[in-house]
Design a protein around this motif. Sequence first.
Motif, mmCIF file in Angstrom:
data_model
loop_
_atom_site.group_PDB
_atom_site.id
_atom_site.type_symbol
_atom_site.label_atom_id
_atom_site.label_comp_id
_atom_site.label_asym_id
_atom_site.label_seq_id
_atom_site.Cartn_x
_atom_site.Cartn_y
_atom_site.Cartn_z
ATOM 1 N N VAL A 121 -2.146 9.292 -3.390
ATOM 2 C CA VAL A 121 -2.148 9.564 -1.953
ATOM 3 C C VAL A 121 -2.334 8.240 -1.218
ATOM 4 O O VAL A 121 -3.401 7.615 -1.305
ATOM 5 N N CYS A 122 -1.315 7.800 -0.501
ATOM 6 C CA CYS A 122 -1.337 6.485 0.140
ATOM 7 C C CYS A 122 -2.149 6.496 1.436
ATOM 8 O O CYS A 122 -2.073 7.439 2.228
ATOM 9 N N ASP A 123 -2.911 5.427 1.638
ATOM 10 C CA ASP A 123 -3.593 5.226 2.921
ATOM 11 C C ASP A 123 -2.594 4.809 3.992
ATOM 12 O O ASP A 123 -2.761 5.132 5.169
ATOM 13 N N MET A 124 -1.564 4.074 3.589
ATOM 14 C CA MET A 124 -0.521 3.655 4.518
ATOM 15 C C MET A 124 0.181 4.879 5.073
ATOM 16 O O MET A 124 0.567 5.785 4.338
ATOM 17 N N ARG A 125 0.350 4.913 6.406
ATOM 18 C CA ARG A 125 1.004 6.048 7.059
ATOM 19 C C ARG A 125 2.386 5.650 7.585
ATOM 20 O O ARG A 125 2.658 4.478 7.863
ATOM 21 N N LEU A 126 3.230 6.650 7.767
ATOM 22 C CA LEU A 126 4.541 6.458 8.375
ATOM 23 C C LEU A 126 4.432 6.661 9.884
ATOM 24 O O LEU A 126 3.880 7.669 10.337
ATOM 25 N N ALA A 127 4.927 5.709 10.643
ATOM 26 C CA ALA A 127 4.901 5.823 12.098
ATOM 27 C C ALA A 127 5.891 6.887 12.559
ATOM 28 O O ALA A 127 6.983 7.026 12.003
ATOM 29 N N ILE A 128 5.508 7.651 13.565
ATOM 30 C CA ILE A 128 6.387 8.692 14.112
ATOM 31 C C ILE A 128 7.385 8.049 15.068
ATOM 32 O O ILE A 128 7.000 7.430 16.063
ATOM 33 N N GLN A 129 8.668 8.181 14.759
ATOM 34 C CA GLN A 129 9.734 7.644 15.598
ATOM 35 C C GLN A 129 10.998 8.477 15.388
ATOM 36 O O GLN A 129 11.823 8.198 14.521
ATOM 37 N N PRO A 130 11.150 9.550 16.186
ATOM 38 C CA PRO A 130 12.291 10.457 16.001
ATOM 39 C C PRO A 130 13.658 9.778 16.092
ATOM 40 O O PRO A 130 14.612 10.227 15.445
ATOM 41 N N ALA A 131 13.762 8.684 16.867
ATOM 42 C CA ALA A 131 15.053 8.016 17.014
ATOM 43 C C ALA A 131 15.538 7.409 15.696
ATOM 44 O O ALA A 131 16.741 7.219 15.505
ATOM 45 N N LEU A 132 14.602 7.120 14.789
ATOM 46 C CA LEU A 132 14.970 6.519 13.506
ATOM 47 C C LEU A 132 14.767 7.472 12.333
ATOM 48 O O LEU A 132 15.101 7.137 11.200
ATOM 49 N N ASN A 139 14.230 -1.210 8.060
ATOM 50 C CA ASN A 139 12.820 -1.502 8.305
ATOM 51 C C ASN A 139 11.978 -0.684 7.338
ATOM 52 O O ASN A 139 11.660 0.476 7.602
ATOM 53 N N ARG A 140 11.577 -1.270 6.218
ATOM 54 C CA ARG A 140 10.904 -0.531 5.159
ATOM 55 C C ARG A 140 9.542 -1.129 4.803
ATOM 56 O O ARG A 140 9.060 -0.967 3.679
ATOM 57 N N LEU A 141 8.900 -1.809 5.756
ATOM 58 C CA LEU A 141 7.599 -2.408 5.467
ATOM 59 C C LEU A 141 6.534 -1.358 5.162
ATOM 60 O O LEU A 141 5.620 -1.611 4.370
ATOM 61 N N GLN A 143 6.972 1.384 3.493
ATOM 62 C CA GLN A 143 7.149 1.730 2.084
ATOM 63 C C GLN A 143 6.742 0.575 1.167
ATOM 64 O O GLN A 143 6.195 0.799 0.079
ATOM 65 N N VAL A 144 6.991 -0.653 1.600
ATOM 66 C CA VAL A 144 6.597 -1.821 0.800
ATOM 67 C C VAL A 144 5.081 -1.851 0.622
ATOM 68 O O VAL A 144 4.562 -2.032 -0.491
ATOM 69 N N LEU A 145 4.342 -1.661 1.723
ATOM 70 C CA LEU A 145 2.882 -1.676 1.645
ATOM 71 C C LEU A 145 2.357 -0.472 0.859
ATOM 72 O O LEU A 145 1.397 -0.599 0.085
ATOM 73 N N ALA A 146 2.985 0.682 1.058
ATOM 74 C CA ALA A 146 2.563 1.871 0.314
ATOM 75 C C ALA A 146 2.825 1.697 -1.174
ATOM 76 O O ALA A 146 2.012 2.099 -2.023
ATOM 77 N N ARG A 147 3.943 1.085 -1.501
ATOM 78 C CA ARG A 147 4.259 0.872 -2.922
ATOM 79 C C ARG A 147 3.251 -0.073 -3.570
ATOM 80 O O ARG A 147 2.899 0.074 -4.744
ATOM 81 N N GLY A 148 2.757 -1.044 -2.792
ATOM 82 C CA GLY A 148 1.715 -1.916 -3.302
ATOM 83 C C GLY A 148 0.459 -1.134 -3.641
ATOM 84 O O GLY A 148 -0.200 -1.391 -4.663
ATOM 85 N N GLU A 149 0.124 -0.150 -2.800
ATOM 86 C CA GLU A 149 -1.016 0.732 -3.081
ATOM 87 C C GLU A 149 -0.810 1.473 -4.401
ATOM 88 O O GLU A 149 -1.732 1.600 -5.216
ATOM 89 N N VAL A 150 0.397 1.998 -4.572
ATOM 90 C CA VAL A 150 0.714 2.770 -5.782
ATOM 91 C C VAL A 150 0.531 1.907 -7.025
ATOM 92 O O VAL A 150 -0.065 2.347 -8.022
ATOM 93 N N GLU A 151 1.023 0.679 -6.966
ATOM 94 C CA GLU A 151 0.914 -0.215 -8.117
ATOM 95 C C GLU A 151 -0.553 -0.514 -8.425
ATOM 96 O O GLU A 151 -0.963 -0.502 -9.591
ATOM 97 N N ARG A 152 -1.322 -0.777 -7.387
ATOM 98 C CA ARG A 152 -2.741 -1.094 -7.608
ATOM 99 C C ARG A 152 -3.516 0.102 -8.158
ATOM 100 O O ARG A 152 -4.499 -0.062 -8.886
#
Length: 270
Positions: A121-132, A139-141, A143-152
């Motif tokens: 369960v990642c601490d990193m959250r996804l920002a709400i942006q309906p346009a995207l 723009n996948r930062l 997911q990049v930060l969340a993936r770092g959590e997963v690895e750790r």
Amino acid sequence: MIFSGVTRSTELSISNRGLAYGDGVFETMRVHGGELPLWPRHLARLREGARRLGIGLPDPAFIEARIAEMIDGADAGVLKLLLTRGDGGRGYAPPVDAQPAWTVALHPLPPMANAGLRLHVCDMRLAIQPALAGIKHCNRLEQVLARGEVERAGCDEGLMRDSEGRVVSATAANLLAHRNGRWLTPPVVRCGVAGVLRGWLLAQGLVEEAELTPGEVEDADALALCNAVRGILPVSLLGARNWAAHPALTELQARLAMAYPMFSNPAVGA
């Protein structure tokens, strides 16, 4: 147009807006028997992403011809197509005369899964942006930060929520939860990616959209992840909850393999 493959790389200009601002979209596609079985769905999402960002899309017939050259003779693999707005000066304002740039690259297929996935369960959250929401923009930062959590955490994938705590997806896959005899998947209208395999499952009536709380996910009878490269993979662990093999998941995987034999042996990585 920029074109690259596994045998050579293309250096993007320092002024490329995809590099500078993530101003672009991409598709990651499963190659099987020298073809892209899910290409029509990928193309539809690519078109939608380009439309929303206002980026010109090359003639699909031209793209398909270049893809065919790239994957000719490839029995299996992963093809990544990247489309950016092209070069532009400093500043966020998109130049009106920018020429879109795109690349394709062929990669080996990830190894096959031998066991259920361990989900963090990642601490990193996804920002709400309906346009995207829904499109696969560059723009996948998050997911990049969340993936770092997963690895750790020593896990295989990560469960991601939005900024209001709603369950959305994994870092590189859509979530499937089996509850009360039905397969459910969270909506992606506020954030997240509308996966092409998720779209196929919905179109076949095999899965339904439904809001899911973290508690409902942990309480599910079975849990799985899906994407267009890996197929449908079982989740065996989330926090303190363990899941054994479930017949509903076996049946869902079999239905997918009947339509797309390439998913008979799901792959581990994205």
